[in-house]
Design a protein around this motif. Structure first.
Motif, PDB file in Angstrom:
ATOM      1  N   ARG A 143     -66.982  36.354  32.469  1.00  0.00           N
ATOM      2  CA  ARG A 143     -66.282  37.564  31.872  1.00  0.00           C
ATOM      3  C   ARG A 143     -65.475  37.226  30.816  1.00  0.00           C
TER       4      ARG A 143
ATOM      5  N   ALA B   4     -70.231  31.860  41.936  1.00  0.00           N
ATOM      6  CA  ALA B   4     -69.102  32.614  41.975  1.00  0.00           C
ATOM      7  C   ALA B   4     -68.331  32.259  41.021  1.00  0.00           C
TER       8      ALA B   4
ATOM      9  N   ASP C 236     -76.130  40.491  37.153  1.00  0.00           N
ATOM     10  CA  ASP C 236     -75.869  41.761  37.276  1.00  0.00           C
ATOM     11  C   ASP C 236     -74.438  42.118  36.932  1.00  0.00           C
ATOM     12  N   GLU C 237     -74.472  43.126  35.901  1.00  0.00           N
ATOM     13  CA  GLU C 237     -73.075  43.359  35.524  1.00  0.00           C
ATOM     14  C   GLU C 237     -71.994  43.553  36.638  1.00  0.00           C
TER      15      GLU C 237
ATOM     16  N   ARG D 255     -69.689  33.413  37.643  1.00  0.00           N
ATOM     17  CA  ARG D 255     -69.269  34.927  37.488  1.00  0.00           C
ATOM     18  C   ARG D 255     -68.019  35.145  36.955  1.00  0.00           C
ATOM     19  N   PHE D 256     -67.050  34.360  37.624  1.00  0.00           N
ATOM     20  CA  PHE D 256     -65.807  34.503  36.810  1.00  0.00           C
ATOM     21  C   PHE D 256     -65.756  34.190  35.366  1.00  0.00           C
ATOM     22  N   GLY D 257     -66.393  33.022  35.100  1.00  0.00           N
ATOM     23  CA  GLY D 257     -66.208  32.538  33.638  1.00  0.00           C
ATOM     24  C   GLY D 257     -66.954  33.286  32.678  1.00  0.00           C
TER      25      GLY D 257
END
Lengths: 295, 661
Positions: free
Chosen positions: B435, B428, B626-627, B431-433
Motif C-alpha cells: 500500500r 501479510a 487482490d486489492e 500486503r501492508f507494504g
C-alpha cells in the motif's frame, strides 16, 4: 489485615460490573468500526482477525486506517474520562474496607452529598497521580537518554541499552511508589474523609515510615496481576478463537474476565495489606483510625 | 543418466536399447520444440565460476588510511568487448562521487534520499589519477575523460571516456588505473563511521557493454543499484594490523608486517567486490555444505550471530535446491555496528550485510528475514546478474518472493513474527507494504522513475512478491518453482531481462499466467474480486402432475426445491485469475463453484431446500494481490463482531485499571 467478608465480596462484584459497563462504552467505537468494515460479512466473521498470519487484521487496519486515526483522539479523551469515572467502582471497593456499616440510609441527601464529595476528592487524587506519572515519565526518559548518550561510544553495543534500561528500572520503581502513594491517599479519602491535600500528605507520611513494606506489598500484587494477564494470554492463544465458534469466544471471554476479577481481588488484598501495615504504625491507645461518618 | 544405464542388470538389458532410443526421441522432440530456448544444463555440468566468460576482471591493490578514511588504489582492469559491435568509448562508474557535494544526483532532492533519508555530513569522492590502456599505446587517457555525467554538469558519477580508436568485438584492453577514494560517512551502504570502514563501489567500475553495442551506464541515483559484467577479482588489501577484515571471495594470503595487515582476496566469476574493516569485529566461522561462511558481528551480538547462522543453515540448502547450487566456496556475512547501520541490508557477490540491534526480541523474525533476503540476492543479482537500475523488480521483486517462500518454509504462519496470540506472516507484511505505492502503477520500470523509495519499496518489493505468490497459488507452487528454477539455471552467470524471465515462465506456466504477469508488471494491472449481490427467493409450488394414477407420474416428479438463490461475483481490474466461490446454505450445505475470471461478472444460481446465506470468493486467499480482501464475502445476516467486542472490552478493562493504580 483480613478484609474479606460478604460485604467485600458484594463490593468486588459491583466494582467489576461497573468496570464492565465503562469498558463496554469505551469499546463501542472500535467495535463499531470493525463491524462496519466488511469483516463480519466473511464466513467466520471477525474471528478471522485472529487467524495465524494476520492477513485480515492487517487488511482491516489498512482499509480502516483513516477511520481508526480519526477515532484515536476521541478515544484517548474517552480513556481519560473513563479513568476518572473509574473512581466510582474504586469507591465501592474502598468503602467496603470500612470495618462497620454506615449508619445513614443509603439514599439520604447527606450520604449522597458525602459520597459526591468523596468521589470528587478521589478524582482529584487520580489527577494528581497522572501528573506525577507524566513528570516521572519525562524524568525517566531524560535520564535514560542521558546515560545512553554518555555510553554511546562504548564498543559493546549492549552498554547504552543496558544503561538506559537501568534508568528505566528506576522509573519503574518510581512508578510503583507513585501508584502505592495514590492508593494510600485514596484510602485516606475513602476511610478518613480526608481532603485531597490531607490524603496526599498522609500517604507521603505513611510511605516515609513504612515505604519499603508498602511498596513491596504493592509490587507483589502488581506482579501477580501481570502473571495472570500472561497466563490468560497463553490460555486464549490455545483456545484460538480464529478456529470459529461461539464456544471459543466464550472461553476466551471467561479467561479474560476471570483475570479482571482476580485483579480486583488482588487490589483488595493489597489495600488490606496496606491497612494492616498502617494499623501497626498506630499506638494502641489510638487504634481506631477509621471513624464513622457523623450525621 | 549414462551411468545409470551402464549399471543395469542382465534381465533388464534387453530393455535398455529401446528405452534409450525412446528417451533420445523424446529429448529430440523437446529440444526441437524449444526452438531458440537454451538447453537446461544438468546439475553436474552447471556452469562454474571458473568457466564463466570474464568480461571485466580486476587485479587491484588498496591501502586504507584509517585516519584520513581514504583508500589509495591501483591496479589493472582487463576488459573484453563482448558485444557484437565495435565501440569507440568506455563508461566508468565513479559512484563515490555521488557523495561529493549537495548537488549531485544522489543528494540534490530532499524527497528522494534513498533508504536512510539522510544527507552525508562528510563528503566523499573518487579521483582517478591514472588511466592508461596498454593496447592503445600507453596513451594517458585521463585528459579525455569527460568531467561529469552525461547531461548533468553537477554530477560526476557516470563518466564517458572517448577512445582514440574503436575496439573491435572480442578485442581486449588492459587498463592501468590508480585512484584515491575518500569515504563519506555512511548514509547509504558505503563509507566510514568512527573506525568502521565499508568499501562498496570504491573503485572505478567499467559499465557493461550490451550485446547490441549500447552501454548500460547511469549515474548513481538514490533509488538505484548496480549492474556490471562478470570477471575475476584479485584484490590485495593493506589495512592497519588491528583491523578485522571481511571481503568478497576467498582469502588467499595474509601477511602482517610493520603494523600493517596485507590480505589477498580472490573472487572468480563475480561482478563486484566489497570489503569491510573494523577492529572490533568478532568472528564465527562455519562450514555449511560446501560453503565456508565467515560471520563478522559487533561485540554483544552473539545471539544475533546464532540467529543469523540458523537462517544461513536453512537458507543455503533451501536456495541451492531451488535455484541452483551456490557456486562460490565462500560467503562473508557482515553485521555492522549500530552506528553504521546504514551499511546493513545490502548484497554484493559473496558478501552480504545484515543488521539490527543486539536486543532483537525473540518474537520478531527481523534478523532471519534480512539474512534470508540478502542471501537470496546471491542468486537474484549475484548469479543472475540483472540490470538493477533498469529493472529493479527482477532482483528485488523476485528475491522478495523467494525470501517469503523461504521464511514460510522455516517458520510457518509466523514467518514475520509471533507474540502470544498475534501471528504475523511475511505475506501479510507484504500486503501492508504494497500500500506504500499506487495500486495501479507498473512494477517493471527503472528505479529512477519511482517517485520515492517508499513507492519503490511498496511496488518492487512487496507488490511483486505478492504477484508471484498469486501466480504460485493459482497455477501451482510447484509449477512456479520449476519455472523459476529453469530461469535461474538457464541464465546462471548471465544478464537476462524481463523478456527472458517471462518467456521462461511461460514454458512452464502457460500463456494465461504470463499474460497476467505482463499486465501487472508493465501496465500496472490490478484485480479485485467482490461479491456484488446475494439474494434468495421462494419458488412457487409447482402445479400437481395430472394423470390416471396408473402411470406413476406424480410419484416420480422431482421433490420441490423451494429456494432459488442468486450470487453475483464481480471482477474489477485488468488481471484475470480463476477463482473459487463457496456458497453456504441455511441448512449447512456447502457448494464450491469455479469461475475462470472471464468477463466482469459471474452469476451463480443455486436451487435448494434452503437459501444461500453466505458466499465467499477465493476462500483460501489464493489471489494475494487482490486489492481488498474484506469485500470477498457476503452474508445475509452478518453477526455481531463478538470476538472484537470481547477483546476490546478486555483491553479497555485493563487500561482503565492501569490508569487508576
Amino acid at each position: 489485615m483480613n478484609v474479606w467478608n460478604p460485604r467485600m465480596a458484594r463490593a468486588v462484584v459491583l466494582a467489576y460490573l461497573l468496570r464492565v459497563a465503562l469498558a463496554a462504552l469505551l469499546a463501542f467505537p472500535l467495535a463499531a468500526a470493525v463491524g462496519a468494515s466488511g469483516i463480519r460479512s466473511l464466513p467466520g466473521g471477525d474471528a478471522r482477525l485472529f487467524e495465524p498470519g494476520g492477513l485480515y487484521l492487517i487488511e482491516l487496519i489498512q482499509n480502516e486506517q483513516a477511520l481508526l486515526l480519526e477515532l484515536l483522539a476521541p478515544t484517548l479523551v474517552l480513556l481519560l474520562v473513563g479513568g476518572l469515572v473509574r473512581v466510582v467502582p474504586d469507591w465501592v471497593l474502598l468503602r467496603a474496607l470500612r470495618r462497620f456499616e454506615d449508619e445513614m440510609p443509603a439514599l439520604s441527601g447527606l450520604r449522597l452529598g458525602a459520597t459526591g464529595r468523596a468521589l470528587a476528592r478521589l478524582a482529584l487524587v487520580t489527577l494528581a497521580l497522572w501528573i506525577g506519572r507524566a513528570l516521572l515519565l519525562l524524568a525517566t526518559l531524560g535520564l535514560a537518554m542521558s546515560v545512553r548518550s554518555f555510553t554511546t561510544g562504548a564498543l559493546d553495543e549492549r552498554l547504552p541499552t543496558l544503561a538506559a534500561g537501568g534508568a528505566a528500572c528506576l522509573g519503574v520503581v518510581g512508578w510503583i511508589g507513585l501508584s502505592a502513594w495514590h492508593d494510600l491517599a485514596a484510602l485516606g479519602v475513602a476511610l478518613d474523609d480526608a481532603s485531597p491535600l490531607g490524603a496526599i500528605s498522609g500517604a507521603l507520611g505513611a510511605l516515609r515510615r513504612r515505604g519499603v513494606r508498602l511498596v513491596a506489598a504493592y509490587a507483589a500484587a502488581s506482579v501477580a496481576a501481570l502473571v495472570l494477564v500472561a497466563a490468560a494470554a497463553a490460555l486464549v492463544e490455545h483456545i484460538d478463537v480464529a478456529r470459529g465458534g461461539d464456544a471459543r469466544v466464550l472461553g476466551a471471554a471467561l479467561a479474560h474476565q476471570l483475570v479482571v476479577v482476580a485483579q480486583l481481588a488482588l487490589r483488595v488484598a493489597w489495600l488490606g495489606s496496606a491497612l494492616g501495615i498502617l494499623a501497626a504504625l498506630q499506638p494502641r491507645a489510638e487504634a481506631e483510625p477509621l471513624r464513622p461518618m457523623q450525621p | 543418466m549414462a551411468r545409470r544405464w551402464f549399471g543395469t542388470s542382465d534381465s533388464a538389458r534387453p530393455l535398455v536399447a529401446p528405452v534409450l532410443l525412446a528417451f533420445c526421441a523424446l529429448s529430440a522432440t523437446w529440444r526441437a520444440g524449444a526452438d531458440e530456448a537454451r538447453v537446461l544444463p544438468e546439475a553436474d555440468v552447471l556452469q562454474a565460476p571458473e568457466s564463466v566468460t570474464k568480461v571485466a576482471s580486476y587485479a587491484l591493490e588498496a591501502r586504507l588510511d584509517e585516519t584520513a578514511h581514504t583508500i589509495a588504489g591501483k591496479g589493472t582492469l582487463t576488459w573484453v568487448n563482448s558485444s557484437g559491435v565495435a565501440t569507440s568509448e568506455l563508461y566508468f562508474h565513479l559512484y563515490l562521487n555521488a557523495f561529493e557535494n549537495a548537488h549531485t544526483l544522489f543528494n540534490r532532492s530532499p524527497f528522494t534520499r534513498a533508504r536512510s533519508g539522510r544527507m552525508t555530513r562528510r563528503w566523499g569522492k573518487i579521483t582517478l589519477e591514472r588511466l592508461v590502456a596498454r593496447e592503445l599505446g600507453d596513451v594517458d587517457l585521463l585528459p579525455s575523460l569527460e568531467a561529469h555525467s552525461p547531461g548533468d554538469p553537477l554530477d560526476a558519477s557516470d563518466r564517458r571516456l572517448p577512445l582514440p580508436r574503436p575496439i573491435a568485438p572480442g578485442e581486449r584492453l588492459t587498463i592501468e588505473l590508480s585512484w584515491t577514494s575518500v569515504l563519506p560517512d555512511i548514509v547509504e551502504r558505503t563509507g566510514v563511521s568512527r573506525d568502521f570502514h565499508f568499501a562498496g563501489q570504491w573503485f572505478p567500475k567499467i559499465a557493461r557493454l550490451e550485446h547490441d553495442g549500447t552501454w548500460a551506464h547511469f549515474p548513481f541515483h538514490p533509488h538505484a543499484e548496480f549492474y556490471s559484467d562478470f570477471g575475476d577479482y584479485d584484490v590485495t588489501l593493506d589495512v592497519p594490523e588491528s583491523m578485522v577484515v571481511g571481503a568478497s571471495g576467498r582469502r588467499v594470503s595474509e601477511v602482517v608486517a610493520d603494523g600493517r595487515l596485507q590480505l589477498r582476496q580472490r573472487a572468480e566469476g563475480v561482478h563486484d567486490f566489497a570489503w569491510v574493516a573494523w577492529p572490533a569485529f568478532e568472528r564465527r566461522e562455519e562450514r555449511i555444505g560446501d560453503v565456508d561462511v565467515h560471520l563478522l558481528y559487533p561485540p554483544g551480538h552473539a545471539l544475533n550471530a546464532e540467529r543469523t547462522l540458523d537462517a544461513l543453515r536453512f537458507g543455503l540448502p533451501h536456495f541451492s535446491e531451488r535455484y541452483g547450487p551456490y557456486p562460490h566456496p565462500d560467503l562473508t556475512v557482515v553485521h555492522p555496528p549500530e552506528h553504521a547501520a546504514s551499511a546493513g541490508g545490502m548484497e554484493y557477490p559473496t558478501l552480504i550485510t545484515t543488521g539490527g540491534p543486539w536486543h532483537q526480541p525473540y518474537w520478531s523474525r527481523a534478523v532471519e528475514l534480512v539474512t534470508l533476503h540478502e542471501l537470496g540476492h546471491q542468486w537474484f543479482y549475484g548469479i543472475i546478474a540483472t540490470n538493477e537500475h533498469a529493472w529493479p523488480f527482477l532482483d528485488e521483486g523476485l528475491n522478495s518472493y523467494a525470501e517469503t517462500v523461504a521464511a514460510e518454509a522455516m517458520f510457518g504462519a509466523g514467518s514475520a513474527g509471533r507474540l502470544g496470540g498475534l501471528v504475523l506472516s511475511a505475506t501479510a507484511f507484504h500486503r501492508f507494504g504494497m500500500r506504500f505505492g499506487p495500486h495501479d502503477a507498473p512494477l517493471a520500470r527503472p528505479a529512477s522513475e519511482f517517485v520515492d523509495f517508499g513507492e519503490l519499496g511498496g511496488l518492487v518489493y512487496s507488490r511483486t512478491a505478492l504477484l508471484f505468490r498469486t501466480i504460485a497459488n493459482v497455477y501451482g507452487p510447484d509449477r512456479l518453482e520449476r519455472a523459476l528454477r529453469r530461469y535461474a539455471l538457464r541464465y546462471r552467470f548471465d544478464h537476462p531481462g524481463p523478456d527472458e524471465l517471462l518467456a521462461t515462465l511461460e514454458e512452464e506456466l502457460g500463456a494465461d499466467a504470463t499474460a497476467n504477469l505482463r499486465a501487472s508488471l508493465f501496465e500496472g494491472g490490478t484485480i479485485n474480486y467482490s461479491v456484488r449481490d446475494l439474494r434468495s427467493v421462494r419458488r412457487p409450488e409447482p402445479a400437481p402432475v395430472e394423470g390416471d394414477g396408473s402411470s406413476g407420474a406424480a410419484a416420480s416428479a422431482p421433490a420441490h426445491q423451494p429456494f432459488e438463490s442468486r450470487v453475483v461475483i464481480h471482477r474489477h481490474g485488468e488481471l484475470r485469475f480463476p477463482v473459487q466461490v463457496v456458497l453456504l446454505t441455511a441448512n449447512g450445505e456447502r457448494s464450491v463453484e469455479h469461475w475462470d475470471g472471464v468477463g466482469r461478472d459471474s452469476v451463480f444460481v443455486h436451487v435448494g431446500s434452503s437459501p444461500v446465506v453466505s458466499v465467499q470468493v477465493d476462500p483460501e486467499n489464493a489471489i494475494a494481490i487482490d486489492e481488498n480482501l474484506l469485500d470477498n464475502g457476503r452474508r445475509v445476516a452478518p453477526p455481531t463482531p463478538v470476538a472484537t467486542w470481547e477483546r476490546a472490552l478486555y483491553a479497555w478493562q485493563l487500561l482503565i485499571g492501569w490508569l487508576g493504580t
